[in-house]
Design a protein around this motif. Structure first.
Motif, PDB file in Angstrom:
ATOM      1  N   MET A   1       0.845  -1.182   0.000  1.00  0.00           N
ATOM      2  CA  MET A   1       0.000   0.000   0.000  1.00  0.00           C
ATOM      3  C   MET A   1       0.883   1.235   0.000  1.00  0.00           C
ATOM      4  O   MET A   1       1.780   1.368   0.807  1.00  0.00           O
ATOM      5  CB  MET A   1      -0.901   0.009   1.233  1.00  0.00           C
ATOM      6  CG  MET A   1      -1.817   1.231   1.315  1.00  0.00           C
ATOM      7  SD  MET A   1      -3.002   1.126   2.681  1.00  0.00           S
ATOM      8  CE  MET A   1      -1.908   1.204   4.090  1.00  0.00           C
ATOM      9  N   GLU A   2       0.655   2.149  -0.931  1.00  0.00           N
ATOM     10  CA  GLU A   2       1.449   3.359  -1.033  1.00  0.00           C
ATOM     11  C   GLU A   2       0.745   4.496  -0.289  1.00  0.00           C
ATOM     12  O   GLU A   2      -0.451   4.700  -0.428  1.00  0.00           O
ATOM     13  CB  GLU A   2       1.637   3.759  -2.501  1.00  0.00           C
ATOM     14  CG  GLU A   2       2.367   2.703  -3.334  1.00  0.00           C
ATOM     15  CD  GLU A   2       3.840   2.608  -2.978  1.00  0.00           C
ATOM     16  OE1 GLU A   2       4.367   3.550  -2.371  1.00  0.00           O
ATOM     17  OE2 GLU A   2       4.455   1.589  -3.330  1.00  0.00           O
ATOM     18  N   LEU A   3       1.502   5.241   0.490  1.00  0.00           N
ATOM     19  CA  LEU A   3       0.972   6.398   1.195  1.00  0.00           C
ATOM     20  C   LEU A   3       1.604   7.652   0.624  1.00  0.00           C
ATOM     21  O   LEU A   3       2.757   7.649   0.195  1.00  0.00           O
ATOM     22  CB  LEU A   3       1.280   6.300   2.698  1.00  0.00           C
ATOM     23  CG  LEU A   3       0.736   5.064   3.419  1.00  0.00           C
ATOM     24  CD1 LEU A   3       1.129   5.152   4.885  1.00  0.00           C
ATOM     25  CD2 LEU A   3      -0.760   4.960   3.277  1.00  0.00           C
ATOM     26  N   PHE A   4       0.851   8.767   0.605  1.00  0.00           N
ATOM     27  CA  PHE A   4       1.373  10.001   0.064  1.00  0.00           C
ATOM     28  C   PHE A   4       2.320  10.686   1.050  1.00  0.00           C
ATOM     29  O   PHE A   4       3.248  11.377   0.666  1.00  0.00           O
ATOM     30  CB  PHE A   4       0.219  10.948  -0.310  1.00  0.00           C
ATOM     31  CG  PHE A   4      -0.600  10.437  -1.453  1.00  0.00           C
ATOM     32  CD1 PHE A   4      -1.857   9.913  -1.235  1.00  0.00           C
ATOM     33  CD2 PHE A   4      -0.110  10.468  -2.738  1.00  0.00           C
ATOM     34  CE1 PHE A   4      -2.615   9.433  -2.285  1.00  0.00           C
ATOM     35  CE2 PHE A   4      -0.863   9.997  -3.795  1.00  0.00           C
ATOM     36  CZ  PHE A   4      -2.116   9.476  -3.569  1.00  0.00           C
ATOM     37  N   LEU A   5       2.088  10.517   2.338  1.00  0.00           N
ATOM     38  CA  LEU A   5       2.936  11.122   3.350  1.00  0.00           C
ATOM     39  C   LEU A   5       3.726  10.032   4.052  1.00  0.00           C
ATOM     40  O   LEU A   5       3.154   9.079   4.574  1.00  0.00           O
ATOM     41  CB  LEU A   5       2.093  11.904   4.359  1.00  0.00           C
ATOM     42  CG  LEU A   5       1.318  13.100   3.794  1.00  0.00           C
ATOM     43  CD1 LEU A   5       0.471  13.738   4.890  1.00  0.00           C
ATOM     44  CD2 LEU A   5       2.256  14.134   3.188  1.00  0.00           C
ATOM     45  N   SER A   6       5.027  10.167   4.065  1.00  0.00           N
ATOM     46  CA  SER A   6       5.870   9.138   4.655  1.00  0.00           C
ATOM     47  C   SER A   6       6.314   9.550   6.057  1.00  0.00           C
ATOM     48  O   SER A   6       6.761  10.679   6.258  1.00  0.00           O
ATOM     49  CB  SER A   6       7.108   8.905   3.787  1.00  0.00           C
ATOM     50  OG  SER A   6       6.726   8.480   2.498  1.00  0.00           O
ATOM     51  N   PRO A   7       6.197   8.639   7.024  1.00  0.00           N
ATOM     52  CA  PRO A   7       6.667   8.969   8.367  1.00  0.00           C
ATOM     53  C   PRO A   7       8.179   9.085   8.392  1.00  0.00           C
ATOM     54  O   PRO A   7       8.881   8.369   7.688  1.00  0.00           O
ATOM     55  CB  PRO A   7       6.191   7.780   9.201  1.00  0.00           C
ATOM     56  CG  PRO A   7       6.050   6.658   8.232  1.00  0.00           C
ATOM     57  CD  PRO A   7       5.630   7.277   6.936  1.00  0.00           C
ATOM     58  N   GLN A   8       8.686   9.995   9.190  1.00  0.00           N
ATOM     59  CA  GLN A   8      10.125  10.119   9.351  1.00  0.00           C
ATOM     60  C   GLN A   8      10.641   8.963  10.193  1.00  0.00           C
ATOM     61  O   GLN A   8       9.887   8.291  10.903  1.00  0.00           O
ATOM     62  CB  GLN A   8      10.462  11.462  10.005  1.00  0.00           C
ATOM     63  CG  GLN A   8      10.046  12.667   9.195  1.00  0.00           C
ATOM     64  CD  GLN A   8      10.375  13.965   9.899  1.00  0.00           C
ATOM     65  OE1 GLN A   8      10.854  13.969  11.028  1.00  0.00           O
ATOM     66  NE2 GLN A   8      10.117  15.081   9.223  1.00  0.00           N
ATOM     67  N   LYS A   9      11.961   8.767  10.144  1.00  0.00           N
ATOM     68  CA  LYS A   9      12.578   7.685  10.895  1.00  0.00           C
ATOM     69  C   LYS A   9      12.245   7.801  12.382  1.00  0.00           C
ATOM     70  O   LYS A   9      11.961   6.802  13.051  1.00  0.00           O
ATOM     71  CB  LYS A   9      14.091   7.716  10.690  1.00  0.00           C
ATOM     72  CG  LYS A   9      14.843   6.679  11.510  1.00  0.00           C
ATOM     73  CD  LYS A   9      16.348   6.859  11.373  1.00  0.00           C
ATOM     74  CE  LYS A   9      17.092   5.885  12.274  1.00  0.00           C
ATOM     75  NZ  LYS A   9      18.563   6.107  12.227  1.00  0.00           N
ATOM     76  N   GLU A  10      12.226   9.043  12.884  1.00  0.00           N
ATOM     77  CA  GLU A  10      11.984   9.265  14.310  1.00  0.00           C
ATOM     78  C   GLU A  10      10.561   8.892  14.720  1.00  0.00           C
ATOM     79  O   GLU A  10      10.291   8.630  15.904  1.00  0.00           O
ATOM     80  CB  GLU A  10      12.257  10.729  14.672  1.00  0.00           C
ATOM     81  CG  GLU A  10      13.709  11.164  14.526  1.00  0.00           C
ATOM     82  CD  GLU A  10      14.115  11.351  13.073  1.00  0.00           C
ATOM     83  OE1 GLU A  10      13.206  11.501  12.217  1.00  0.00           O
ATOM     84  OE2 GLU A  10      15.323  11.345  12.791  1.00  0.00           O
ATOM     85  N   ASP A  11       9.631   8.878  13.774  1.00  0.00           N
ATOM     86  CA  ASP A  11       8.231   8.571  14.087  1.00  0.00           C
ATOM     87  C   ASP A  11       7.901   7.087  13.972  1.00  0.00           C
ATOM     88  O   ASP A  11       6.818   6.658  14.375  1.00  0.00           O
ATOM     89  CB  ASP A  11       7.294   9.356  13.157  1.00  0.00           C
ATOM     90  CG  ASP A  11       7.397  10.856  13.368  1.00  0.00           C
ATOM     91  OD1 ASP A  11       7.677  11.260  14.514  1.00  0.00           O
ATOM     92  OD2 ASP A  11       7.202  11.605  12.397  1.00  0.00           O
ATOM     93  N   MET A  12       8.812   6.317  13.427  1.00  0.00           N
ATOM     94  CA  MET A  12       8.517   4.914  13.168  1.00  0.00           C
ATOM     95  C   MET A  12       8.258   4.120  14.447  1.00  0.00           C
ATOM     96  O   MET A  12       7.538   3.124  14.443  1.00  0.00           O
ATOM     97  CB  MET A  12       9.655   4.273  12.388  1.00  0.00           C
ATOM     98  CG  MET A  12       9.687   4.679  10.923  1.00  0.00           C
ATOM     99  SD  MET A  12       8.429   3.834   9.964  1.00  0.00           S
ATOM    100  CE  MET A  12       9.233   2.238   9.716  1.00  0.00           C
ATOM    101  N   SER A  13       8.811   4.552  15.556  1.00  0.00           N
ATOM    102  CA  SER A  13       8.637   3.798  16.797  1.00  0.00           C
ATOM    103  C   SER A  13       7.200   3.866  17.316  1.00  0.00           C
ATOM    104  O   SER A  13       6.764   3.001  18.073  1.00  0.00           O
ATOM    105  CB  SER A  13       9.600   4.318  17.875  1.00  0.00           C
ATOM    106  OG  SER A  13       9.330   5.687  18.163  1.00  0.00           O
ATOM    107  N   ILE A  14       6.447   4.896  16.913  1.00  0.00           N
ATOM    108  CA  ILE A  14       5.079   5.045  17.419  1.00  0.00           C
ATOM    109  C   ILE A  14       4.023   4.901  16.325  1.00  0.00           C
ATOM    110  O   ILE A  14       2.831   5.012  16.605  1.00  0.00           O
ATOM    111  CB  ILE A  14       4.882   6.413  18.110  1.00  0.00           C
ATOM    112  CG1 ILE A  14       5.071   7.549  17.102  1.00  0.00           C
ATOM    113  CG2 ILE A  14       5.815   6.555  19.297  1.00  0.00           C
ATOM    114  CD1 ILE A  14       4.658   8.915  17.637  1.00  0.00           C
TER     115      ILE A  14
END
Length: 293
Positions: A1-14
Motif C-alpha cells: 500500500m502506497e501512502l502520500f505522506l511518509s513517516p520520518q525515521k523518528e516517528d517509526m517507533s510510534i
C-alpha cells in the motif's frame, strides 16, 4: 500500500501505536474531517492481528528504513535499506493469532473478489492515480490503470466497453444545500440485471440505499422492467455537514438535509436522461413458425 505522506525515521517507533495520527491538530479539527482516517487506529489494529512490515523513505533521507511490528510495537531496531521515496506497508498472515476470525473468512477466491471490487471502485474514482492489483502468484494484473487515464477510461478498462460507450456525464452544484456532484451514469441504451453504483462522498467509498432507490426510480421510466443502470457518482459535502462515525467501517454516512440532497441529485439525473439526444436501441424477438406438410 502506497501512502502520500511518509513517516520520518523518528516517528517509526510510534506509527503503529493507538491514537497516533497527523490528521488532528486541534479539537476543532474533528468538525472538518476530510481524510479517510483520523483516529490513529488502522495500523494499530492490523498490527495486533497480522505481521506488519513498514518500509519508508522521505525526500530528505539518503536511504529507506524498514521495521517489523507486532501488537503496535517495533520488534527490533529499524534497519536501513534501499527504497523509493514513499511508504510501503506489507501485511502478512492476517488473523494468524485469532483463530475464530480466520475461520470466519470465506474462501480465498471470495475474499479476493471483495478486494478486487473495492480496488476497482477506488481506481475509477481516482483517475489520476495508477492502480495495479495482482493475485498472489499470478503474473497478470486483475486491475491496472494508468496515472493519465480518465474516469471513462477506467470504467472501460474495469467494467467493459459496453457500458463505457453508453455513459452520460452529470455535474450539479447546489449552493443552497451546500454540495456538488460529478459523475458518469449509463443512458437508456444500457441496462444490467443488478444496479452497479459507485458512490463516493468526500472521496470516501460509501453506500446509500435511499439514494440508490431514488435514482433507480428515475431509470424505471427509461429501462425495461427489472433492469438497472450503472452509476458512478461523487458528492462533495461540507465536512461539518457529514457524520462518518455511523459505522465502524465508515461505509455508511449521515449528512444534513439528506432527503433534500437526494431529491436534488434525482432531479439532476432525470433532467440529464430526458435531455440526452442519444439514440435509443430496441431489441425485438421475432418468432418463426415451421409448417410440416
Amino acid at each position: 500500500m502506497e501512502l502520500f505522506l511518509s513517516p520520518q525515521k523518528e516517528d517509526m517507533s510510534i506509527v503503529c501505536e493507538r491514537f497516533t495520527t497527523s490528521k488532528l491538530k486541534t479539537f476543532e479539527d474533528l468538525t472538518q474531517i476530510a481524510t479517510y482516517g483520523f483516529r490513529g487506529e488502522a495500523l494499530a489494529s492490523i498490527s495486533h492481528v497480522a505481521h506488519v512490515t513498514i518500509t519508508t523513505r522521505t525526500n530528505e533521507s539518503k536511504c529507506a528504513y524498514r521495521g517489523a511490528f507486532s501488537d503496535g510495537q517495533l520488534k527490533a531496531p529499524l534497519k536501513p535499506c534501499a527504497g523509493n521515496v514513499g511508504t510501503q506497508i506489507l501485511v502478512e498472515d492476517l488473523f494468524y493469532n485469532v483463530a475464530t476470525r480466520r475461520k470466519a473468512l470465506r474462501s480465498p477466491g471470495e475474499e479476493h473478489s471483495k478486494v478486487v471490487d473495492v480496488v476497482s471502485r477506488y481506481a475509477v474514482h481516482n483517475s489520476k492515480v495508477a492502480f495495479t492489483l495482482k493475485k498472489h502468484g499470478e503474473s497478470l494484473a486483475e486491475v491496472r490503470t494508468s496515472a493519465n487515464s480518465t474516469h471513462v477510461d477506467n470504467i472501460r478498462s474495469i467494467y467493459g466497453p459496453a457500458v463505457a460507450k453508453e455513459l452520460l456525464e452529470v455535474t450539479h452544484e447546489d449552493s443552497q444545500l451546500g454540495f456538488t456532484m460529478n459523475g458518469w451514469v449509463s443512458n437508456a441504451n444500457y441496462s444490467i440485471k443488478k444496479c452497479t453504483m459507485l458512490l463516493f462522498i468526500n472521496h470516501r467509498l460509501v453506500d446509500s440505499t435511499a439514494l440508490r432507490k431514488a435514482i433507480e426510480a428515475v431509470y424505471a421510466v427509461y429501462l425495461p422492467k427489472n433492469m438497472h443502470p450503472f452509476l458512478y457518482i461523487s458528492l462533495e459535502i461540507a465536512p461539518q455537514n457529514i457524520d462518518v462515525n455511523v459505522h465502524p467501517t465508515k461505509h455508511e454516512v449521515h449528512f444534513l438535509h439528506e432527503d433534500s440532497v437526494i431529491e436534488s441529485v434525482q432531479k439532476c439525473i432525470d433532467a440529464r436522461l430526458l435531455g440526452s439526444n442519444a439514440s435509443r436501441t430496441y431489441f425485438t424477438q421475432v418468432s418463426s413458425q415451421v409448417v410440416i406438410m
